[in-house]
Motif scaffolding. Structure first.
Motif, PDB file in Angstrom:
ATOM      1  N   ARG A 225       0.835  -1.207   0.000  1.00  0.00           N
ATOM      2  CA  ARG A 225       0.000   0.000   0.000  1.00  0.00           C
ATOM      3  C   ARG A 225       0.871   1.260   0.000  1.00  0.00           C
ATOM      4  N   GLN A 226       2.105   1.118   0.528  1.00  0.00           N
ATOM      5  CA  GLN A 226       3.016   2.276   0.563  1.00  0.00           C
ATOM      6  C   GLN A 226       3.892   2.371  -0.663  1.00  0.00           C
TER       7      GLN A 226
ATOM      8  N   ARG B  46       3.082   9.837   0.678  1.00  0.00           N
ATOM      9  CA  ARG B  46       3.126   8.369   0.674  1.00  0.00           C
ATOM     10  C   ARG B  46       2.731   7.783   2.038  1.00  0.00           C
ATOM     11  N   GLU B  47       3.382   8.283   3.083  1.00  0.00           N
ATOM     12  CA  GLU B  47       3.228   7.627   4.394  1.00  0.00           C
ATOM     13  C   GLU B  47       2.011   8.104   5.161  1.00  0.00           C
TER      14      GLU B  47
ATOM     15  N   ASN C 131      -0.966   5.948   2.421  1.00  0.00           N
ATOM     16  CA  ASN C 131      -0.980   4.761   3.272  1.00  0.00           C
ATOM     17  C   ASN C 131      -2.220   4.716   4.164  1.00  0.00           C
ATOM     18  N   ASP C 132      -2.685   5.872   4.631  1.00  0.00           N
ATOM     19  CA  ASP C 132      -3.887   5.898   5.479  1.00  0.00           C
ATOM     20  C   ASP C 132      -5.146   5.634   4.663  1.00  0.00           C
TER      21      ASP C 132
ATOM     22  N   THR D 278      -3.918   3.069  -3.618  1.00  0.00           N
ATOM     23  CA  THR D 278      -2.655   2.536  -4.141  1.00  0.00           C
ATOM     24  C   THR D 278      -2.807   2.128  -5.604  1.00  0.00           C
TER      25      THR D 278
END
Ligand SMILES: Cc1ncc(COP(=O)(O)O)c(C=O)c1O
Length: 470
Positions: free
Chosen positions: A91-92, A301-302, A306-307, A311
């Motif tokens: 996902r990241q 990204r993070e 990611n949350d 993706t």
């Protein structure tokens, strides 16, 4: 020597392959930037890495990856720098998507990029990283209808207000629209569907004066025609669904970080960007401390992708990095065909006007020629291949024209090998009020064309036959 004797080996080591492409020409970078050598298999084309996650070598490796310890030269990082932490979960980030991210970073001249699931996801992720509930964004008025809907519905529901400036060259209008809560200025290089190119340098000067990052959608320009960072943009977003992937086969998007915005100066001036400059928890380092110039991309990204989870599938990432290999060649053809057809359409009796800034008759031609350059003959500016044509007879004329086309596909979409047509008033702009559409120039006779890679002679015959019905 018998015919079966193997000739002696001349022991000279082969030249080492290039691994840093940034000093090479655009055409070389679009083929190579971001590629990686697969030492296990020797595969030449970076493969599709279909794995949701990554194994940890041992307990401590898992601890380190979650703690964000840089993966160093192991190659097992996501992001464009060895300072990036080790990979945890797709996902990241993912090695296939990383090829596309690094290639696009190189073509745009940024410091890092994040590939996401669509252009709408790219715009959302780019702006959610900058703005939160109670914040404000100022945008140029002439933008893709879907983006205006996104701003007016989802952004509004999340408490982020968007106001519009109707004349991008009116500095006082920008100054009036920008408030202490404003967190970004948003625009498009070549607005869809009007082709009324934005003077990026001018808007960038406004953004700098107010310590605001300038976010630019370069979907229709592409880095083959305009590199927005060189005109003062700080963040570039793309619907990679269009010219970058190029064949109409895969939805995708990307956010590119120019690495050229001073987050600390903005903070000092009273504009806060907590996802970038604040410690995520007491005692932890901020993204800015950890990643310096690439802090914004890392936060996208993070802290956002990611949350929220938009993706990009590695399958679509593969189609994207392959598509980019031929970007400049396709764009040359798209532009040459568009210039030929826009000039020809302008002469036709059934056509009221052609909204293509590359035409010398267009009010923005001088700006278009300055920022996009001119064709080989020096007669027209190279403002892409998505533009408006206004046929006579209003909506009835538009209906006849659309129904008369045989090569152009009647569909929502732009920027692939096929030519396409749509009627904005009854599609992309159907949910807007009549007053707004009037103001945006979305009239009943306006059609949006996206010129593909077919023979120009065939396309003009198709257009002629359709105009005969108008
Ligand atoms: C300029 C522009 N930006 C963003 C988008 C949205 O992209 P996607 O359809 O990949 O979500 C589009 C779609 O047409 C577009 O034209």
């Amino acid at each position: 020597m018998s015919p079966h004797t193997v000739p002696p080996v001349v022991s000279r080591p082969a030249a080492k392959p290039v691994d840093a492409w940034d000093s090479f020409g655009f055409d070389t970078r679009q083929v190579h930037a971001g590629e990686f050598a697969d030492l296990n298999s020797g595969l030449r084309v970076p493969p599709i890495a279909l794995s949701a996650g990554y194994v940890f070598d041992d307990f401590d490796d898992q601890v380190n990856r979650f703690a964000g310890v840089p993966a160093g030269a192991s190659g097992r990082f996501v992001g464009s720098a060895e300072a990036s932490p080790g990979a945890i979960y797709s996902r990241q980030g993912n090695p296939t998507n990383a090829v596309a991210e690094q290639r696009l970073t190189s073509l745009e001249g940024g410091v890092d990029a994040v590939a996401v699931a669509s252009g709408q996801a790219a715009i959302s992720a780019a702006l959610f990283t900058l703005a939160q509930h109670g914040d404000h964004i100022v945008s140029t008025a002439s933008i893709y209808g879907g983006t205006r809907i996104l701003f007016g519905r989802s952004f509004k529901r999340f408490g982020i207000e968007v106001d519009y400036v109707w004349d991008a060259e009116d500095d006082a209008a920008w100054d009036r629209a920008i408030t202490p809560q404003t967190k970004a200025i948003y625009t498009e290089t070549i607005p869809n569907p009007r082709n009324d190119v934005t003077d990026l340098a001018r808007v960038a000067a406004v953004a700098r004066r107010h310590n605001l990052p300038l976010v630019v959608d370069n979907t229709i320009g592409t880095p083959a025609l305009i590199r927005a960072f060189e005109h003062g943009a700080n963040i570039v977003v793309h619907s990679t669904t269009k010219f970058l992937t190029g064949h109409g086969s895969a939805i995708g998007g990307a956010v590119v970080d120019g690495g050229n915005f001073d987050w600390e100066a903005a903070e000092l001036s009273g504009r806060s960007y907590p996802l970038i400059t604040a410690a995520p928890r007491p005692g932890a380092a901020s993204m800015l401390d950890r990643f310096g110039a690439a802090a914004y991309a890392r936060a996208v990204r993070e802290a956002v992708v990611n949350d929220i989870g938009p993706t990009l599938s590695p399958f679509n990432g593969f189609l994207l990095h392959q598509g980019m290999e031929t970007l400049s060649l396709r764009m040359d053809r798209h532009v040459d065909s568009s210039i030929a057809l826009a000039s020809w359409l302008e002469e036709q009796a059934e056509v009221e006007a052609v909204d293509y800034a590359g035409l010398p008759s267009h009010p923005l031609f001088a700006l278009a020629a300055r920022d996009y350059g001119v064709n080989a003959q020096g007669t027209h500016a190279r403002t892409g291949s998505v533009f408006g044509v206004r046929v006579r007879g209003g909506i009835d004329g538009a209906r006849e024209f659309v129904n008369g086309l045989r090569i152009f596909s009647r569909m929502t979409g732009i920027g692939d090998t096929r030519s396409m047509v749509i009627h904005p008033l009854t599609s992309t702009h159907a949910s807007f009020t009549a007053e707004l559409n009037d103001r945006l120039g979305i009239t009943p006779g306006l059609l949006r064309l996206s010129i593909g890679l077919e023979s120009v002679a065939d396309l003009s015959c198709d257009l002629r036959a359709a105009l005969d019905r108008v």
